[in-house]
Design a protein around this motif. Sequence first.
Motif, mmCIF file in Angstrom:
data_model
loop_
_atom_site.group_PDB
_atom_site.id
_atom_site.type_symbol
_atom_site.label_atom_id
_atom_site.label_comp_id
_atom_site.label_asym_id
_atom_site.label_seq_id
_atom_site.Cartn_x
_atom_site.Cartn_y
_atom_site.Cartn_z
ATOM 1 N N LEU A 102 0.737 -1.256 0.044
ATOM 2 C CA LEU A 102 0.124 -0.139 0.190
ATOM 3 C C LEU A 102 0.973 1.357 -0.005
ATOM 4 C CD1 LEU A 102 -2.780 -0.988 2.658
ATOM 5 C CD2 LEU A 102 -3.216 -0.696 -0.066
ATOM 6 N N PHE A 103 2.040 1.437 0.739
ATOM 7 C CA PHE A 103 2.846 2.474 1.000
ATOM 8 C C PHE A 103 3.524 2.497 -0.694
ATOM 9 C CE2 PHE A 103 6.685 4.699 2.225
ATOM 10 C CZ PHE A 103 5.851 6.120 2.742
ATOM 11 N N TRP A 104 3.883 1.636 -1.139
ATOM 12 C CA TRP A 104 4.580 1.544 -2.558
ATOM 13 C C TRP A 104 3.502 2.219 -3.594
ATOM 14 C CZ3 TRP A 104 3.979 -0.201 -7.498
ATOM 15 C CH2 TRP A 104 5.107 -0.291 -8.293
ATOM 16 N N TRP A 105 2.220 1.940 -3.554
ATOM 17 C CA TRP A 105 1.232 2.688 -4.234
ATOM 18 C C TRP A 105 0.861 4.228 -4.133
ATOM 19 C CZ3 TRP A 105 0.387 1.152 -9.016
ATOM 20 C CH2 TRP A 105 0.479 -0.013 -9.344
ATOM 21 N N ALA A 106 1.193 4.310 -2.633
ATOM 22 C CA ALA A 106 1.007 5.613 -2.277
ATOM 23 C C ALA A 106 1.979 6.602 -2.818
ATOM 24 C CB ALA A 106 0.842 5.656 -0.617
ATOM 25 N N VAL A 107 3.392 5.949 -2.815
ATOM 26 C CA VAL A 107 4.358 6.986 -3.048
ATOM 27 C C VAL A 107 4.177 7.058 -4.786
ATOM 28 C CG1 VAL A 107 6.889 6.472 -3.662
ATOM 29 C CG2 VAL A 107 5.981 5.986 -1.523
ATOM 30 N N ILE A 108 3.885 6.012 -5.468
ATOM 31 C CA ILE A 108 3.545 6.255 -6.949
ATOM 32 C C ILE A 108 2.685 7.495 -7.286
ATOM 33 C CG2 ILE A 108 2.593 4.969 -9.125
ATOM 34 C CD1 ILE A 108 5.361 4.206 -8.601
ATOM 35 N N LEU A 109 1.377 7.253 -6.531
ATOM 36 C CA LEU A 109 0.365 7.823 -6.698
ATOM 37 C C LEU A 109 0.614 9.642 -6.259
ATOM 38 C CD1 LEU A 109 -2.840 5.974 -5.609
ATOM 39 C CD2 LEU A 109 -2.188 6.683 -7.949
ATOM 40 N N VAL A 138 -9.315 17.410 -5.578
ATOM 41 C CA VAL A 138 -8.142 17.256 -5.932
ATOM 42 C C VAL A 138 -7.131 17.695 -4.895
ATOM 43 C CG1 VAL A 138 -6.186 18.175 -7.608
ATOM 44 C CG2 VAL A 138 -8.407 17.516 -8.521
ATOM 45 N N TRP A 139 -7.527 18.810 -4.146
ATOM 46 C CA TRP A 139 -6.644 19.177 -2.863
ATOM 47 C C TRP A 139 -6.547 18.347 -1.902
ATOM 48 C CZ3 TRP A 139 -7.510 20.257 2.086
ATOM 49 C CH2 TRP A 139 -6.371 20.892 2.487
ATOM 50 N N THR A 140 -7.765 17.681 -1.577
ATOM 51 C CA THR A 140 -7.885 16.593 -0.520
ATOM 52 C C THR A 140 -7.164 15.563 -0.881
ATOM 53 O OG1 THR A 140 -9.975 17.298 -0.015
ATOM 54 C CG2 THR A 140 -9.498 15.366 0.694
ATOM 55 N N ILE A 141 -7.158 14.719 -1.960
ATOM 56 C CA ILE A 141 -6.243 13.823 -2.433
ATOM 57 C C ILE A 141 -5.012 14.011 -2.372
ATOM 58 C CG2 ILE A 141 -5.971 12.318 -4.391
ATOM 59 C CD1 ILE A 141 -8.840 12.204 -5.110
ATOM 60 N N ALA A 142 -4.431 15.276 -3.115
ATOM 61 C CA ALA A 142 -2.985 15.609 -3.149
ATOM 62 C C ALA A 142 -2.421 15.726 -1.399
ATOM 63 C CB ALA A 142 -2.997 16.874 -4.005
ATOM 64 N N ASP A 143 -3.300 16.501 -0.786
ATOM 65 C CA ASP A 143 -3.054 16.752 0.681
ATOM 66 C C ASP A 143 -2.936 15.370 1.452
ATOM 67 O OD1 ASP A 143 -2.543 18.453 2.857
ATOM 68 O OD2 ASP A 143 -4.334 17.628 3.762
ATOM 69 N N PHE A 144 -3.838 14.413 1.195
ATOM 70 C CA PHE A 144 -3.586 13.296 1.810
ATOM 71 C C PHE A 144 -2.423 12.245 1.389
ATOM 72 C CE2 PHE A 144 -4.469 8.582 1.641
ATOM 73 C CZ PHE A 144 -4.465 8.387 2.938
ATOM 74 N N LEU A 145 -2.108 12.295 0.336
ATOM 75 C CA LEU A 145 -0.749 11.551 -0.160
ATOM 76 C C LEU A 145 0.369 12.304 0.159
ATOM 77 C CD1 LEU A 145 -2.119 10.726 -3.966
ATOM 78 C CD2 LEU A 145 -1.588 9.122 -2.133
ATOM 79 N N TYR A 146 0.234 13.643 0.191
ATOM 80 C CA TYR A 146 1.305 14.197 0.797
ATOM 81 C C TYR A 146 1.701 13.955 2.207
ATOM 82 C CZ TYR A 146 4.528 18.366 2.252
ATOM 83 O OH TYR A 146 5.568 19.109 2.882
ATOM 84 N N ARG A 147 0.864 14.001 3.068
ATOM 85 C CA ARG A 147 0.694 13.632 4.418
ATOM 86 C C ARG A 147 1.287 12.295 4.461
ATOM 87 N NH1 ARG A 147 -2.388 17.296 8.364
ATOM 88 N NH2 ARG A 147 -2.965 19.052 6.855
ATOM 89 N N VAL A 148 0.945 11.339 4.017
ATOM 90 C CA VAL A 148 1.237 9.999 3.967
ATOM 91 C C VAL A 148 2.735 9.666 3.334
ATOM 92 C CG1 VAL A 148 0.672 7.587 3.291
ATOM 93 C CG2 VAL A 148 -1.270 8.946 3.899
ATOM 94 N N THR A 149 3.036 10.290 2.500
ATOM 95 C CA THR A 149 4.384 9.908 1.931
ATOM 96 C C THR A 149 5.705 10.986 2.216
ATOM 97 O OG1 THR A 149 3.971 11.032 -0.075
ATOM 98 C CG2 THR A 149 3.472 8.807 0.069
#
Length: 104
Positions: A17-24, A44-55
């Motif tokens: 899951l973390f591998w895919w989060a980094v890719i996305l 778009v902002w919510t998805i980008a912010d979530f991915l930023y906070r995770v990775t």
Amino acid sequence: MMLLDAVFFLLRAGLDLFWWAVILAAIVQTLLAFNVLDGRNRIVWTIADFLYRVTEPALRPVRGKLPNLGGIDLSPLVVLLLITAAQIALGAIQGYLLRGGLYF
């Protein structure tokens, strides 16, 4: 002994899951940088912010160690290689435990 199988499964699934989060995250950040995606759009902002906070906790230390290459960010590539190495190591540990007879 099924507990160890569950632990190895959860670790492997978490790494996947973390591998895919980094890719996305890399794809979304690139699309935002080239104005393909509108950063003012709430979804778009919510998805980008979530991915930023995770990775970002994994990417920030790698960015600090890499040389400045201008606009090219190689930290996602390095993190993906580290995740893959962790997956290989996890499989090797599980194999050693199986061959050693510590669990079956």
